[in-house]
Design an enzyme around this catalytic site. Structure first.
Site, PDB file in Angstrom:
ATOM      1  N   ASP A   7       0.854  -1.185   0.000  1.00 36.69           N
ATOM      2  CA  ASP A   7       0.000   0.000   0.000  1.00 36.69           C
ATOM      3  C   ASP A   7       0.891   1.237   0.000  1.00 36.69           C
ATOM      4  OD1 ASP A   7      -2.712   1.184   0.170  1.00 36.69           O
ATOM      5  OD2 ASP A   7      -1.943   2.014   2.031  1.00 36.69           O
ATOM      6  N   GLU A   9       0.861   5.798   0.405  1.00 32.35           N
ATOM      7  CA  GLU A   9       0.180   7.068   0.632  1.00 32.35           C
ATOM      8  C   GLU A   9       0.867   8.104  -0.250  1.00 32.35           C
ATOM      9  OE1 GLU A   9      -2.562   7.179   2.171  1.00 32.35           O
ATOM     10  OE2 GLU A   9      -2.440   5.243   3.195  1.00 32.35           O
ATOM     11  N   HIS A  57      -4.594  10.739   5.427  1.00 41.43           N
ATOM     12  CA  HIS A  57      -3.526   9.957   6.059  1.00 41.43           C
ATOM     13  C   HIS A  57      -2.832  10.653   7.229  1.00 41.43           C
ATOM     14  CE1 HIS A  57      -0.986  12.547   3.617  1.00 41.43           C
ATOM     15  NE2 HIS A  57      -1.375  11.967   2.485  1.00 41.43           N
ATOM     16  N   HIS A 152      -5.638   6.564   7.354  1.00 38.90           N
ATOM     17  CA  HIS A 152      -4.943   5.658   6.441  1.00 38.90           C
ATOM     18  C   HIS A 152      -3.454   5.664   6.774  1.00 38.90           C
ATOM     19  CE1 HIS A 152      -8.077   5.437   2.993  1.00 38.90           C
ATOM     20  NE2 HIS A 152      -8.672   5.695   4.161  1.00 38.90           N
ATOM     21  N   ASP A 157      -2.438  -0.420   6.597  1.00 35.48           N
ATOM     22  CA  ASP A 157      -3.391  -0.853   5.580  1.00 35.48           C
ATOM     23  C   ASP A 157      -2.906  -2.118   4.873  1.00 35.48           C
ATOM     24  OD1 ASP A 157      -4.825   1.311   6.329  1.00 35.48           O
ATOM     25  OD2 ASP A 157      -4.695   2.389   4.430  1.00 35.48           O
TER      26      ASP A 157
END
Length: 239
Positions: A7, A9, A57, A152, A157
């Site tokens: 994952d 960001e 986030h 997040h 995640d």
């Protein structure tokens, strides 16, 4: 089978508009089991984070000031994911951002170092059409605790997604076990060859049962006006 659940960001929603990766989180699965190995890094994007992304986030520009830029971590990132099948939720988003970062450095894209990508968003929509397919929704559906996910985060995640992916594909584990079972070997010292089967017992209908059977078929044929597959067509009478 080595898989990397990944994952990211980012500073915003569109790498084509100049948005950059600011966090990468990966966890490793080996034969569908978490190994405990993970990769996690924050990255200085050398640009401002959009307020909308920051609200998602919680990563601030100030936090990233002293973090490495992508070119400083690219080799260790490539080394961790190389050869593994990627498991990503909404893979188009993360793969697009990471391929952009790699291309800015003149390096091969993910397709060159990872054999394939599984998109759990696509998989969830195929399994449950019309249902919500966000990570939070899938955690709820598969009864995975995500109460600690207030914002997040790439590593958090990825860890949740690993649990979700294993739950979504639970039937595959038994299939792999069956395929890997060794074929039993015959021991010639114990007789070898095929074991002789006992004769099958054949039960035949009695005359009374056959008569009753024909009677039932006749009643069905009469009710269907003779349109039955087992009934022979009526003879055509010449006029």
């Amino acid at each position: 089978m080595r898989q990397i659940v990944l994952d990211t960001e980012t500073t915003g929603l569109d790498w084509k508009s100049g948005d950059r990766v600011i966090e990468i989180g990966c966890v490793e699965l080996l034969d569908r089991k978490l190994t405990g190995r993970h990769y996690h890094v924050y990255i200085n994007p050398k640009r401002a984070i959009d307020p909308g992304a920051m609200a998602v986030h919680g990563i601030t520009n100030e936090f990233l000031v002293d973090k490495p830029v992508f070119k400083d971590i690219v080799e260790e990132f490539e080394e961790f994911v190389a050869g593994g099948e990627l498991v990503i939720h909404n893979a188009t988003f993360d793969v697009g951002f990471l391929n952009n970062e790699l291309s800015l450095l003149g390096r091969p894209t993910l397709a060159a170092i990872c054999p394939s990508v599984i998109d759990t968003l696509k998989l969830a929509k195929e399994q449950n059409p019309g249902k919500k397919a966000s990570l939070n929704a899938l955690c709820s559906f598969h009864e995975i605790d995500n109460t600690h996910r207030t914002l997040h985060g790439a590593l958090l995640d990825a860890e949740l997604l690993a649990d979700v992916y294993l739950a979504m594909t639970r039937g595959q584990e038994s299939l792999i076990m069956v395929l890997e079972e060794p074929v039993p070997q015959m021991d010639d010292s114990e007789g070898g060859g095929l074991t002789e089967r006992p004769p099958l017992r054949v039960l035949r209908a009695s005359d009374a049962e056959l008569t009753d059977h024909d009677k039932v078929l006749g009643e069905i044929s009469k009710a269907n006006k003779g349109h039955c597959l087992w009934a022979p067509p009526a003879p055509v009478v010449a006029s």
